[in-house]
Write a protein that holds these residues in place. Sequence first.
Motif, PDB file in Angstrom:
ATOM      1  N   ILE A 121      20.819  31.415  38.586  1.00  0.00           N
ATOM      2  CA  ILE A 121      21.206  32.059  37.337  1.00  0.00           C
ATOM      3  C   ILE A 121      20.052  31.863  36.362  1.00  0.00           C
ATOM      4  CG2 ILE A 121      22.840  32.092  35.421  1.00  0.00           C
ATOM      5  CD1 ILE A 121      24.931  31.038  37.442  1.00  0.00           C
ATOM      6  N   TYR A 122      19.436  32.958  35.992  1.00  0.00           N
ATOM      7  CA  TYR A 122      18.291  32.911  35.100  1.00  0.00           C
ATOM      8  C   TYR A 122      18.743  32.868  33.650  1.00  0.00           C
ATOM      9  CZ  TYR A 122      15.457  34.199  39.126  1.00  0.00           C
ATOM     10  OH  TYR A 122      14.831  34.213  40.340  1.00  0.00           O
ATOM     11  N   GLN A 123      18.029  32.097  32.858  1.00  0.00           N
ATOM     12  CA  GLN A 123      18.275  32.104  31.421  1.00  0.00           C
ATOM     13  C   GLN A 123      17.651  33.382  30.878  1.00  0.00           C
ATOM     14  OE1 GLN A 123      16.554  28.803  29.348  1.00  0.00           O
ATOM     15  NE2 GLN A 123      17.296  29.493  27.368  1.00  0.00           N
ATOM     16  N   LYS A 124      18.409  34.140  30.124  1.00  0.00           N
ATOM     17  CA  LYS A 124      17.920  35.403  29.594  1.00  0.00           C
ATOM     18  C   LYS A 124      17.593  35.249  28.114  1.00  0.00           C
ATOM     19  CE  LYS A 124      20.481  38.049  32.942  1.00  0.00           C
ATOM     20  NZ  LYS A 124      21.541  38.982  33.215  1.00  0.00           N
ATOM     21  N   ILE A 125      16.418  35.704  27.752  1.00  0.00           N
ATOM     22  CA  ILE A 125      15.965  35.642  26.362  1.00  0.00           C
ATOM     23  C   ILE A 125      15.542  37.041  25.965  1.00  0.00           C
ATOM     24  CG2 ILE A 125      14.214  34.694  24.808  1.00  0.00           C
ATOM     25  CD1 ILE A 125      13.993  32.316  26.768  1.00  0.00           C
ATOM     26  N   GLU A 126      16.024  37.499  24.826  1.00  0.00           N
ATOM     27  CA  GLU A 126      15.627  38.811  24.322  1.00  0.00           C
ATOM     28  C   GLU A 126      14.766  38.619  23.090  1.00  0.00           C
ATOM     29  OE1 GLU A 126      17.515  42.930  22.581  1.00  0.00           O
ATOM     30  OE2 GLU A 126      18.759  41.638  23.830  1.00  0.00           O
ATOM     31  N   ILE A 127      13.601  39.238  23.126  1.00  0.00           N
ATOM     32  CA  ILE A 127      12.695  39.196  21.983  1.00  0.00           C
ATOM     33  C   ILE A 127      12.482  40.632  21.534  1.00  0.00           C
ATOM     34  CG2 ILE A 127      10.385  38.585  21.191  1.00  0.00           C
ATOM     35  CD1 ILE A 127      10.256  36.499  23.385  1.00  0.00           C
ATOM     36  N   LYS A 128      12.787  40.904  20.267  1.00  0.00           N
ATOM     37  CA  LYS A 128      12.592  42.248  19.726  1.00  0.00           C
ATOM     38  C   LYS A 128      11.328  42.249  18.877  1.00  0.00           C
ATOM     39  CE  LYS A 128      17.422  43.478  19.829  1.00  0.00           C
ATOM     40  NZ  LYS A 128      18.595  43.923  19.101  1.00  0.00           N
ATOM     41  N   ASN A 129      10.445  43.182  19.165  1.00  0.00           N
ATOM     42  CA  ASN A 129       9.184  43.331  18.434  1.00  0.00           C
ATOM     43  C   ASN A 129       8.434  42.012  18.257  1.00  0.00           C
ATOM     44  OD1 ASN A 129       9.499  46.152  18.060  1.00  0.00           O
ATOM     45  ND2 ASN A 129      10.976  45.717  16.422  1.00  0.00           N
ATOM     46  N   PRO A 130       8.058  41.378  19.359  1.00  0.00           N
ATOM     47  CA  PRO A 130       7.365  40.096  19.232  1.00  0.00           C
ATOM     48  C   PRO A 130       5.926  40.270  18.743  1.00  0.00           C
ATOM     49  CG  PRO A 130       7.327  40.821  21.495  1.00  0.00           C
ATOM     50  CD  PRO A 130       8.187  41.803  20.744  1.00  0.00           C
ATOM     51  N   GLN A 131       5.401  39.194  18.205  1.00  0.00           N
ATOM     52  CA  GLN A 131       3.969  39.129  17.960  1.00  0.00           C
ATOM     53  C   GLN A 131       3.351  38.800  19.314  1.00  0.00           C
ATOM     54  OE1 GLN A 131       3.696  35.868  15.266  1.00  0.00           O
ATOM     55  NE2 GLN A 131       4.332  37.068  13.486  1.00  0.00           N
ATOM     56  N   TYR A 132       2.167  39.302  19.564  1.00  0.00           N
ATOM     57  CA  TYR A 132       1.557  38.982  20.851  1.00  0.00           C
ATOM     58  C   TYR A 132       0.058  38.798  20.732  1.00  0.00           C
ATOM     59  CZ  TYR A 132       0.429  43.972  20.964  1.00  0.00           C
ATOM     60  OH  TYR A 132      -0.029  45.224  20.653  1.00  0.00           O
TER      61      TYR A 132
END
Length: 172
Positions: A121-132
């Motif tokens: 079971i993978y931990q899911k992370i959502e990032i909206k408009n990240p800095q990169y």
Amino acid sequence: MQPRTVWQQNSDNPENRTNFAIIQQWWTNLNDKKIAWRQRIIPQTGDVSQLNWELQRFDEVFKLQAPQIRGITLYWRKADNEREGSTTPRKLELDTYSQQLYIYPQSQQELVIRVGVPEIIYQKIEIKNPQYQSARNGENHIIILRDQQQQLEITLNLTPDNLAQLKEQLPG
């Protein structure tokens, strides 16, 4: 190795006996391993791929002891229990990729049991408009994604092959 091995009771498929032997070996190899046991009602369409196999109330994870097949009946015990469980299938379907066995019991035609190694079971992370940021490290390419609101930083270290695959899969 084929992705699915199917055995069906009273089938005239010439590979039925071989498929049963493959499934029998897989079942006995589960001895002393932790497995996930899940039961679901088959949808009216009959398509078990539509079923939600995520953890539900009566699902179990336990260490399987003495799994064997006598005749066509599957037998087993839970590690903390001396009582032997059994089910006689009308059909068995082994998904070798996901290491899951689908058991269709004779006694409950509307039921399917899925037994196999517990899924990761993978931990899911959502990032909206990240800095990169992007940089090179030798032949590898590093991408750093930051989300200030979640105080999260993710570093992707991509080999040239990984980077090429990523570029192929990105739209436009």
